[in-house]
Design a protein around this motif. Sequence first.
Motif, PDB file in Angstrom:
ATOM      1  N   UNK A 101       0.692  -0.742  -0.223  1.00  0.00           N
ATOM      2  CA  UNK A 101       0.078  -0.135  -0.320  1.00  0.00           C
ATOM      3  C   UNK A 101       0.792   1.440  -0.201  1.00  0.00           C
ATOM      4  N   UNK A 102       0.880   2.226  -0.422  1.00  0.00           N
ATOM      5  CA  UNK A 102       1.345   3.484  -1.069  1.00  0.00           C
ATOM      6  C   UNK A 102       0.922   4.976  -1.418  1.00  0.00           C
ATOM      7  N   UNK A 103       1.221   5.173  -0.286  1.00  0.00           N
ATOM      8  CA  UNK A 103      -0.012   6.740  -0.744  1.00  0.00           C
ATOM      9  C   UNK A 103       1.030   7.949  -1.243  1.00  0.00           C
ATOM     10  N   UNK A 104       0.611   8.250  -2.673  1.00  0.00           N
ATOM     11  CA  UNK A 104       1.337   9.467  -2.982  1.00  0.00           C
ATOM     12  C   UNK A 104       1.069  11.219  -2.468  1.00  0.00           C
ATOM     13  N   UNK A 105       1.657  12.253  -2.227  1.00  0.00           N
ATOM     14  CA  UNK A 105       0.697  13.275  -2.086  1.00  0.00           C
ATOM     15  C   UNK A 105       1.885  14.460  -2.590  1.00  0.00           C
ATOM     16  N   UNK A 106       0.885  15.769  -3.122  1.00  0.00           N
ATOM     17  CA  UNK A 106       1.585  16.595  -3.178  1.00  0.00           C
ATOM     18  C   UNK A 106       1.512  17.891  -3.343  1.00  0.00           C
ATOM     19  N   UNK A 107       1.539  19.592  -3.001  1.00  0.00           N
ATOM     20  CA  UNK A 107       1.541  20.302  -3.013  1.00  0.00           C
ATOM     21  C   UNK A 107      -0.023  20.826  -4.483  1.00  0.00           C
ATOM     22  N   UNK A 108       0.542  20.134  -5.435  1.00  0.00           N
ATOM     23  CA  UNK A 108       0.190  20.840  -6.747  1.00  0.00           C
ATOM     24  C   UNK A 108      -1.078  19.413  -7.104  1.00  0.00           C
ATOM     25  N   UNK A 109      -2.668  19.646  -6.656  1.00  0.00           N
ATOM     26  CA  UNK A 109      -3.797  18.312  -7.189  1.00  0.00           C
ATOM     27  C   UNK A 109      -3.346  17.949  -8.562  1.00  0.00           C
ATOM     28  N   UNK A 110      -2.890  19.149  -9.402  1.00  0.00           N
ATOM     29  CA  UNK A 110      -3.009  18.353 -10.637  1.00  0.00           C
ATOM     30  C   UNK A 110      -1.549  17.594 -10.854  1.00  0.00           C
ATOM     31  N   UNK A 111      -0.774  17.038 -10.528  1.00  0.00           N
ATOM     32  CA  UNK A 111       0.610  15.977 -10.269  1.00  0.00           C
ATOM     33  C   UNK A 111      -0.693  14.816  -9.699  1.00  0.00           C
ATOM     34  N   UNK A 112      -1.440  14.652  -8.499  1.00  0.00           N
ATOM     35  CA  UNK A 112      -2.573  13.553  -8.006  1.00  0.00           C
ATOM     36  C   UNK A 112      -2.798  13.118  -9.194  1.00  0.00           C
ATOM     37  N   UNK A 113      -3.674  14.291  -9.618  1.00  0.00           N
ATOM     38  CA  UNK A 113      -5.205  14.003 -11.458  1.00  0.00           C
ATOM     39  C   UNK A 113      -3.713  12.927 -12.053  1.00  0.00           C
ATOM     40  N   UNK A 114      -2.865  13.728 -12.209  1.00  0.00           N
ATOM     41  CA  UNK A 114      -2.590  13.015 -13.522  1.00  0.00           C
ATOM     42  C   UNK A 114      -1.959  11.100 -13.251  1.00  0.00           C
ATOM     43  N   UNK A 115      -1.367  11.366 -11.915  1.00  0.00           N
ATOM     44  CA  UNK A 115      -1.688   9.808 -11.186  1.00  0.00           C
ATOM     45  C   UNK A 115      -2.798   9.435 -11.637  1.00  0.00           C
TER      46      UNK A 115
END
Length: 740
Positions: free
Chosen positions: A692-706
């Motif tokens: 199980x892995x969590x991805x975090x970012x300041x920029x929501x666009x990065x999370x959206x791309x994932x």
Amino acid sequence: MTSSIASGAAPRRWLFTLTILAGSFLLFLVQPMVARMALPRLGGAPNVWNSAMLVYQALLLGGYAYAHFIGRFSLVRQGMVHIAILLLGGLTLPLALAEIAPPAPGWEALWVPWLFMLTVGPAFFAISAQAPLIQRWFAAHPDAGNPYPLYAASNLGSFAGLLTYPLIAEPLLSIGAQSLYWTFGYALLIVFVIAAVLARRGSDTPVVAAMVSKDAVTAHRTSWKTVLLWLALSAVPSGLMLSTTTFLTTDIMAMPLLWVIPLGLYLLSFSIAFAEKRAIAGIFVFLAPVVLLVDGSLSMFSAGRADLLAAVASIVLLFVTAVALHSRMYEYRPPASELTRFYLVMSLGGVLGGLFTALIAPVVFDWTWEHPLLILAAAALLPLGPWKQLIGDRFSNPRMGLILLGATLLIVFNGALGVFQSSLAQSQLSAVQWAALLGILLLSVLLAARRWSFVMGTAVLLLSLGGISNLLTSFEGDRERSYFGIYSLRDEPDGDKLLMHGTTIHGVQRSGDEAAQEPTAYYGRNSGVGRALLQAGELFGADARVGVVGLGVGTLACYREEGQDWTFFEIDPEVLHYSERGDFTYLSRCAPDSPTIIGDARLELEAMDADRFDILVIDAFSSDAIPLHLLTAEALDIYLRSTSDDGLLVMHISNNYIRLEPVIAQLAQSRGLAAVVRSDTELQEDGLFASTWVALARDPARIAALEAEGGWRELEPPEGPVWTDDYASILPYLVWENFL
């Protein structure tokens, strides 16, 4: 002086019991508290706790030596000296972690005790003298009676303090508040000590003289042979307590809070062994030889199998054996005139046992060999009187008894070895194998008829049920031990090579040129980290900068592409050696020019320039034991500082015992981060394990791309307060059903 005390007051057992209870409660409340303070700098390796325990035992020895030394003074002078010592120790309060330079790699075993000594040393030393000193003051009254049961009260207080920390103090209070409340308790303790001194006012001669005449002291002077027996009877349970902790967390399972159980039962053993009523202690003494043979064998047999039965067997073994050995020590207790000498020797034994387990064994042994060695030492010391009468006296012919015991040893060894060898290819024993093993263990109880046969029988069982196998592994050189754990190489029949960290697979590499560069274990291409790293070029360009916290066998290096700048962080130099020696070739094949920085990643990242990475991977857990200092708000701030404004943080949160999703969700919310989680369910398939892995970012666009790639979801809702260096508790997030 005696008549003055007798006419002025009653013995006031309640006051002296309360004073001892309070001191012991504070001692064992502060031990985990200081260890928790140190987490941001030490991490969560089992040996950190063993190092801390060694410091506490050394300080306890110093306190007992001090109590023994001032026993030559009058009670009034003793009281004045001790109150002055308590006040001096109070000058270091509230407690705060000492500021010293971080350790050089490989020097953690000495640096950790030094840190604890500077942080808690003065106050701990002042309180540590409480138990023997207050008992001696109590015994000064002519109607006081036996002072030794007060030591049982002392250990009840210790047990209560130990449980209070993880169950009440840590979940409810910040570190600062814990330190403040502990300071209030320390002040209250000084009041109790003053009251105890006043209760024995009128004394102007040494307390020894009040308890017994000088001639009687000389007449009852304990022989050095008995003193050495005290030393051995205290050293073995102390060492066994620490070796059980290491054994459980290394070879059985890395369950959180597991270290509390051995220490708590060790303390409780004194309360039973030193109780005034001896019936319960007698039951433990009778059962101890059977428990040692059966549970010692089961713990050795199940080493490396992550077996709950082995964990329970090891814990029961420690408790019953400690009660039996401490009961024997109680039976050899001296007159009250030698009380402080008795406790001084007991404390010295505790230090020697801790020194052997915490400092010597990790350097000398490549496995937890200290555990079976201490089981053997216990076999040589356990009281066998009841069993000699029950079995040994039935041998009317000594020669026939010798032949029968020798034959039993031979049957036990061959039978146990046969069961062990037949079980190697199986994860679970069959009913027939279990029946054979239990039959062998029951037969081995006959060996308690004589001391020599009991010790030899214990050795035979430990050797046949895993000892020989582990000896061969040691001789082959496929296992290494460091301050942070025990690592072993394992070659699978299909050619795959595994690195084991205790019972946990630390990494896998397949055989063959192409397969050797394919990501395996928790890092497959469908895993959260695999998906993120495969998109590194698309998200951050051909020169993406990647940092990886936790090297393992270097599996993630196979995601590196030409032009990318990668940096690895690893706290244990021994782990890097497996890649440098060529045991695993991910680094040399895929990222030969990428540096590996040795040291605690949090401290190393803090010292680096800001905006250093585009993707930062946090994969620093050792099995299910999580380093809390890597999951706090302060740690997250360091990670965010180390990544670019549009950077990506990927964290591995696989855990059998703790729900980390709500913790990470609360951290993300506190910093306004976008976050998603991916659970990869590929288990034991082509060398791939669930993760199980969590991805975090300041920029929501990065999370959206994932998320566009599919397979990601929102985290569970946040729960509880944000974890910080000042406050964090795993208790609300434990998955209790997985402990069974």
